[in-house]
Enzyme design. Sequence first.
Site, PDB file in Angstrom:
ATOM      1  N   ASN A 297       0.809  -1.224   0.000  1.00  0.00           N
ATOM      2  CA  ASN A 297       0.000   0.000   0.000  1.00  0.00           C
ATOM      3  C   ASN A 297       0.842   1.274   0.000  1.00  0.00           C
ATOM      4  O   ASN A 297       0.389   2.335   0.435  1.00  0.00           O
ATOM      5  CB  ASN A 297      -0.955   0.024   1.203  1.00  0.00           C
ATOM      6  CG  ASN A 297      -1.974  -1.087   1.154  1.00  0.00           C
ATOM      7  OD1 ASN A 297      -2.494  -1.419   0.091  1.00  0.00           O
ATOM      8  ND2 ASN A 297      -2.263  -1.686   2.309  1.00  0.00           N
ATOM      9  N   THR A 298       2.051   1.167  -0.493  1.00  0.00           N
ATOM     10  CA  THR A 298       2.951   2.318  -0.540  1.00  0.00           C
ATOM     11  C   THR A 298       2.558   3.249  -1.684  1.00  0.00           C
ATOM     12  O   THR A 298       2.267   2.801  -2.790  1.00  0.00           O
ATOM     13  CB  THR A 298       4.403   1.850  -0.733  1.00  0.00           C
ATOM     14  OG1 THR A 298       4.795   1.085   0.403  1.00  0.00           O
ATOM     15  CG2 THR A 298       5.352   3.034  -0.889  1.00  0.00           C
ATOM     16  N   GLU A 334       7.280  13.461   0.353  1.00  0.00           N
ATOM     17  CA  GLU A 334       8.554  12.848  -0.051  1.00  0.00           C
ATOM     18  C   GLU A 334       9.653  13.903  -0.187  1.00  0.00           C
ATOM     19  O   GLU A 334      10.819  13.636   0.145  1.00  0.00           O
ATOM     20  CB  GLU A 334       8.376  12.079  -1.362  1.00  0.00           C
ATOM     21  CG  GLU A 334       7.282  11.012  -1.339  1.00  0.00           C
ATOM     22  CD  GLU A 334       7.393  10.034  -0.172  1.00  0.00           C
ATOM     23  OE1 GLU A 334       8.505   9.841   0.356  1.00  0.00           O
ATOM     24  OE2 GLU A 334       6.356   9.468   0.228  1.00  0.00           O
ATOM     25  N   HIS A 337      11.053  14.413   3.205  1.00  0.00           N
ATOM     26  CA  HIS A 337      12.069  13.418   3.576  1.00  0.00           C
ATOM     27  C   HIS A 337      13.439  13.843   3.055  1.00  0.00           C
ATOM     28  O   HIS A 337      14.440  13.765   3.770  1.00  0.00           O
ATOM     29  CB  HIS A 337      11.704  12.049   3.008  1.00  0.00           C
ATOM     30  CG  HIS A 337      10.683  11.310   3.806  1.00  0.00           C
ATOM     31  ND1 HIS A 337      10.717  11.214   5.180  1.00  0.00           N
ATOM     32  CD2 HIS A 337       9.592  10.583   3.412  1.00  0.00           C
ATOM     33  CE1 HIS A 337       9.696  10.485   5.608  1.00  0.00           C
ATOM     34  NE2 HIS A 337       8.991  10.097   4.551  1.00  0.00           N
TER      35      HIS A 337
END
Length: 481
Positions: A297-298, A334, A337
């Site tokens: 489920n990424t 992202e 990150h």
Amino acid sequence: MIEVLLVTICLAVFPYQGSSIILESGNVNDYEVVYPRKVSALPKGAVQPKYEDAMQYEFKVNGEAVVLHLEKNKGLFSEDYSETHYSPDGREITTYPSVEDHCYYHGRIHNDADSTASISACDGLKGYFKLQGETYPIEPLELSDSEAHAVFKYENVEKEDEAPKMCGVTQNWESDESIKKASQLYLTPEQQRFPQRYIKLAIVVDHGMYTKYSSNFKKIRKRVHQMVSNINEMCRPLNIAITLALLDVWSEKDFITVQADAPTTAGLFGDWRERVLLKKKNHDHAQLLTDTNFARNTIGWAYVGRMCDEKYSVAVVKDHSSKVFMVAVTMTHELGHNLGMEHDDKDKCKCDTCIMSAVISDKQSKLFSDCSKDYYQTFLTNDNPQCILNAPLRTDTVSTPVSGNEFLEAGEECDCGSPENPCCDAATCKLRPGAQCAEGLCCDQCRFKKKRTICRRARGDNPDDRCTGQSADCPRNGLYG
């Protein structure tokens, strides 16, 4: 001194509230219908610019009058912004479209200090605004009356599926100590404002996503531009300016093997970026948008704290929602990150739905938590990434322009652009057989529109603008011959 144009738009609420409707964002169960009515402050007879530098909207939400101030996001595209697609025989076609007069805005609600807005005015009003802690999308309704728009809440959009959607980055629980240390640092108000940083962004669309949108380059371009506009708005509180440097669409095939394992795909994409993409044009961070279903489920994956690294300043993101905003949140997550941010800890960060939450929420916030801000401040202090210090320059380009600048140059009959354009051959910049035109307000299905066809509605006391029947251009002030 440049005068800023102020435009007032009244949004009158339609007499009813809809119960359910299918919009571009999905099936919405509760919404309001509003009608934008534009009142320009331009003097009588003045030429109306296509997209104003500043606009003001007045409208009602839940019966309450609000005023929305918008300003054009002038730094959204780099000066040498480029788009690349590929011909069936594998040739690379790079265009340099003019994007100075674009239609993407950011703004705020009057008398609401915590409000924000990110709006596209390309075809009606599409985007979102935050009012009193609630996020409201707005988008045009596909009705015979083209002025109708819907305003709703994200929680009123039906879920596309019940499976949880999450970031694939594994939480490094040992890093909790760095949160504690960062949180214990006393930051002056000046430090809390964060130094200005600039991120030149490259977006790559894989072949699966290209075919998902019926191989329609223009549709993908518009979707990506809206995403980047949203990312820019979400990064503004960190004093980060996001600039789109290039869009590369794998229109014929993938140039890496896009796998179900997101970290593996990110590694392959990072290799390709280092070998190929950076040689086309300098940029700071690249993201691959894909239609591939990642395992577990990424919906996204990125390296932590690797901004400016030639191989690791990358992320992979699944185009997991019809809602542009939701995918933009994942892309921003992202990017976070790469800027040193870990996932929000539920016990320490007090924000279950902030951008760096490990699991996406139906009521997803567009805010970074205090923990994320601490991580970012620590990353800037300890790593001081050099590539994001300076604003993008024209000298960042390392490749030679080809075509597609939206101006006809010597030998061109039409401007090279999208490969699916039925009127213009993208490889030769010549009109296809039987075509009179390729684009323009008076061009329809490659033919000039009939004489006296309205191509631009009247504003104020000016007459409607009408086609001449001899050109694809729409003349101003009703001069149709």
